[in-house]
Design an enzyme around this catalytic site. Structure first.
Site, mmCIF file in Angstrom:
data_model
loop_
_atom_site.group_PDB
_atom_site.id
_atom_site.type_symbol
_atom_site.label_atom_id
_atom_site.label_comp_id
_atom_site.label_asym_id
_atom_site.label_seq_id
_atom_site.Cartn_x
_atom_site.Cartn_y
_atom_site.Cartn_z
ATOM 1 N N ASP A 65 -3.605 -6.271 0.063
ATOM 2 C CA ASP A 65 -2.842 -7.364 1.085
ATOM 3 C C ASP A 65 -1.867 -8.173 -0.060
ATOM 4 O O ASP A 65 -1.957 -8.255 -1.051
ATOM 5 C CB ASP A 65 -4.041 -8.233 1.233
ATOM 6 C CG ASP A 65 -3.762 -9.262 2.701
ATOM 7 O OD1 ASP A 65 -2.753 -8.861 3.240
ATOM 8 O OD2 ASP A 65 -4.669 -10.179 2.813
ATOM 9 N N ARG A 122 3.943 -11.449 2.075
ATOM 10 C CA ARG A 122 3.770 -12.690 1.447
ATOM 11 C C ARG A 122 4.735 -12.504 0.195
ATOM 12 O O ARG A 122 5.577 -13.414 -0.194
ATOM 13 C CB ARG A 122 2.529 -13.343 1.098
ATOM 14 C CG ARG A 122 2.596 -14.908 0.844
ATOM 15 C CD ARG A 122 1.082 -15.237 0.539
ATOM 16 N NE ARG A 122 0.287 -14.809 1.510
ATOM 17 C CZ ARG A 122 -1.136 -14.921 1.263
ATOM 18 N NH1 ARG A 122 -1.659 -15.368 0.367
ATOM 19 N NH2 ARG A 122 -1.969 -14.397 2.284
ATOM 20 N N HIS A 165 6.247 -4.127 1.814
ATOM 21 C CA HIS A 165 5.715 -2.761 2.093
ATOM 22 C C HIS A 165 6.058 -1.556 1.267
ATOM 23 O O HIS A 165 5.277 -0.931 0.652
ATOM 24 C CB HIS A 165 5.627 -2.613 3.532
ATOM 25 C CG HIS A 165 4.973 -3.455 4.433
ATOM 26 N ND1 HIS A 165 3.555 -3.929 4.199
ATOM 27 C CD2 HIS A 165 5.231 -3.795 5.695
ATOM 28 C CE1 HIS A 165 3.344 -4.937 5.179
ATOM 29 N NE2 HIS A 165 4.312 -4.856 6.337
ATOM 30 N N LEU A 175 -9.290 13.224 -8.729
ATOM 31 C CA LEU A 175 -9.713 12.034 -8.015
ATOM 32 C C LEU A 175 -9.477 12.236 -6.477
ATOM 33 O O LEU A 175 -8.353 12.982 -6.080
ATOM 34 C CB LEU A 175 -8.623 11.234 -8.585
ATOM 35 C CG LEU A 175 -8.304 9.782 -7.646
ATOM 36 C CD1 LEU A 175 -9.525 8.889 -8.034
ATOM 37 C CD2 LEU A 175 -6.984 9.124 -8.040
HETATM 38 C C1 V07 Z 1 1.410 1.571 3.478
HETATM 39 C C2 V07 Z 1 2.199 0.573 1.459
HETATM 40 C C3 V07 Z 1 1.158 0.163 0.602
HETATM 41 C C4 V07 Z 1 0.667 -1.510 0.752
HETATM 42 C C5 V07 Z 1 -0.122 -1.711 2.074
HETATM 43 C C6 V07 Z 1 0.511 -1.414 3.451
HETATM 44 C C7 V07 Z 1 1.888 -0.840 3.409
HETATM 45 C C8 V07 Z 1 0.843 4.670 1.194
HETATM 46 C C9 V07 Z 1 0.574 5.200 2.415
HETATM 47 C C10 V07 Z 1 0.051 6.392 2.706
HETATM 48 C C11 V07 Z 1 -0.835 6.514 3.838
HETATM 49 C C12 V07 Z 1 -1.497 7.871 4.020
HETATM 50 C C13 V07 Z 1 -1.196 8.922 3.190
HETATM 51 C C14 V07 Z 1 -0.003 8.674 2.176
HETATM 52 C C15 V07 Z 1 0.464 7.604 2.094
HETATM 53 C C16 V07 Z 1 0.821 3.871 3.454
HETATM 54 C C17 V07 Z 1 0.640 2.829 5.511
HETATM 55 C C18 V07 Z 1 1.136 1.805 4.904
HETATM 56 C C19 V07 Z 1 0.805 2.785 6.942
HETATM 57 F F1 V07 Z 1 -1.652 9.988 3.606
HETATM 58 N N1 V07 Z 1 1.267 3.295 1.311
HETATM 59 N N2 V07 Z 1 1.233 2.872 2.895
HETATM 60 N N3 V07 Z 1 0.576 4.164 4.751
HETATM 61 N N4 V07 Z 1 1.988 0.561 2.737
#
Ligand code: V07
Length: 257
Positions: free
Chosen positions: A37, A41, A54, A148
């Site tokens: 989270d 911000r 993000h 992992l």
């Molecule tokens: C997202 C980056 C990290 C902070 C939190 C929200 C934004 C990595 C993924 C991801 C998801 C599935 C996958 C590989 C990578 C991701 C979303 C948002 C929707 F198989 N970061 N990240 N997916 N954020």
């Protein structure tokens, strides 16, 4: 204390970082779950659009995966997108749904190299095609690995997961596969999306919010919780070690009796 006992002068005193002092390579939590989270911000504080937060948050994942793997963590679950997140502005949702593709486009070769197994927990069907394709490719491309487990909670909501689990148990009762008398905690666990993972030992939530936000309600029943004000884009290996230290100290204090 030690400095005083040995009678070191102030200028000679050795400062021991309390975190590093307590950190042990033994008793590493096997399953760590993180609510990442504070990205919005972080961006706002810098006068940047939320999506910049993000993107920065995504870049932090690499370091946390690498150090979790080095420390011998078995499962790292990252809450990337909740079923409630669809309510955000469309431009932000569109950006977020492109992140798995972006992240894996850059990281999949090193994840394969580092023996990481990519997994996803959540409602896959409702994701855009390009998101599903990126995740499927990573899951498929790492399924021969045995290091992992990097488990992304994507379009995940815990209450709806539990309802689906209950429906699925009902279905099996209806078909005569399970007797209602045998329905137990273990049976419900087996009907959740996380059926093949042990429950998290440690939950970390960044950015100062002290709540679960519909994340793994059933699975976190016995987990240790560690909250920090640090925003996710500022989270580092040192914070991870701090959380693990706190976990180990609590185990030492309460684990005995
Ligand atoms: C997202 C980056 C990290 C902070 C939190 C929200 C934004 C990595 C993924 C991801 C998801 C599935 C996958 C590989 C990578 C991701 C979303 C948002 C929707 F198989 N970061 N990240 N997916 N954020």
């Amino acid at each position: 204390m030690l400095n005083k006992l040995i009678g070191r002068k102030k200028s000679e005193q050795i400062k021991v970082d309390p975190v590093l002092q307590e950190f042990s390579k033994e008793n590493i939590p096997e399953h760590i779950a993180i609510i990442m989270d504070g990205n919005g911000r972080w961006a706002k504080k810098r006068g940047l659009p939320r999506v910049a937060g993000h993107r920065e948050g995504m870049n932090v994942i690499r370091e946390i995966v690498r150090s979790s793997n080095e420390l011998g963590v078995k499962v790292l679950t990252l809450y990337a997108f909740s079923t409630e997140n669809w309510k955000r502005p469309k431009t932000e949702v569109d950006f977020l749904m492109r992140l798995p593709e972006r992240f894996l486009g850059a990281e999949l070769p090193s994840l394969i190299e580092e023996n990481v197994v990519v997994r996803m927990t959540g409602e896959r069907e409702k994701l855009p095609e390009y998101t599903k394709r990126a995740v499927d490719k990573a899951v498929d491309g790492t399924k021969q690995n045995n290091g992992l487990i990097l488990n992304f909670a994507l379009n995940y909501g815990s209450r709806s997961e539990i309802i689906d689990g209950i429906k699925s148990i009902y279905h099996e009762i209806d078909k005569g596969k399970i007797n209602i008398k045998d329905v137990s905690e273990a049976i419900l666990s087996e009907h959740l999306m996380t059926s093949d993972l042990d429950d998290p030992d440690l939950l970390i939530r960044t950015s100062g919010e002290i709540r679960l936000s519909n994340f793994m309600l059933w699975q976190l029943a016995y987990s240790e919780f560690w909250f920090t004000d640090v925003l996710w884009p500022d989270f580092s290996e040192e914070h991870l070690k701090e959380a693990i230290s706190a976990y180990q100290n609590r185990q030492r204090r309460y684990g005995g009796v």
